[in-house]
Design a protein around this motif. Sequence first.
Motif, PDB file in Angstrom:
ATOM      1  N   TRP A  80       9.176  -9.101   7.786  1.00 33.54           N
ATOM      2  CA  TRP A  80       8.346  -9.295   7.198  1.00 33.54           C
ATOM      3  C   TRP A  80       8.445  -8.108   5.939  1.00 33.54           C
ATOM      4  CZ3 TRP A  80       5.949  -4.746   5.747  1.00 33.54           C
ATOM      5  CH2 TRP A  80       6.325  -3.460   6.350  1.00 33.54           C
ATOM      6  N   ALA A  81       9.196  -7.170   6.200  1.00 33.35           N
ATOM      7  CA  ALA A  81       9.574  -6.241   5.003  1.00 33.35           C
ATOM      8  C   ALA A  81      10.773  -6.974   4.106  1.00 33.35           C
ATOM      9  CB  ALA A  81      10.310  -4.940   5.499  1.00 33.35           C
ATOM     10  N   VAL A  83      11.123 -10.166   3.817  1.00 28.16           N
ATOM     11  CA  VAL A  83      10.471 -11.345   2.956  1.00 28.16           C
ATOM     12  C   VAL A  83       9.999 -10.771   1.654  1.00 28.16           C
ATOM     13  CG1 VAL A  83       8.632 -13.047   3.016  1.00 28.16           C
ATOM     14  CG2 VAL A  83      10.536 -12.822   4.803  1.00 28.16           C
ATOM     15  N   THR A  84       9.251  -9.690   1.930  1.00 29.95           N
ATOM     16  CA  THR A  84       8.540  -8.979   0.875  1.00 29.95           C
ATOM     17  C   THR A  84       9.459  -8.425  -0.246  1.00 29.95           C
ATOM     18  OG1 THR A  84       6.669  -8.052   2.302  1.00 29.95           O
ATOM     19  CG2 THR A  84       6.888  -6.989   0.092  1.00 29.95           C
TER      20      THR A  84
END
Length: 109
Positions: A80-81, A83-84
């Motif tokens: 998730w990080a 992707v951010t």
Amino acid sequence: MFRFATELCAWVATPWALAGWSAWAAAGSVVVLIGLPTLFATPGDKTQVIVPVPGAVTVALVLLQLVAAVAAAWAAWPAWAAVTVTALATTCLVTERRRWGRLLGGSGG
């Protein structure tokens, strides 16, 4: 704003990703990612220029930061990080177009 945020991710994620392999590489990455853009700059793009370089060098240094941020985020952080950070770097590519066009001598439209 997007460029600085991506640079900040590179400054944090790259040594984090390299620390398990080599403390020297981790420290060196910080020197490269912060030191080179501080030392080398294109006149007219920054107010204080220590070593003047053509615009293409400035663009290459920003690209180095973007690639380092994305690659290190995928290597060291949860998906998730990463992707951010990837989205942030992609946004930076779009928002930097005019500046890079100016630095490279074109319109940058």
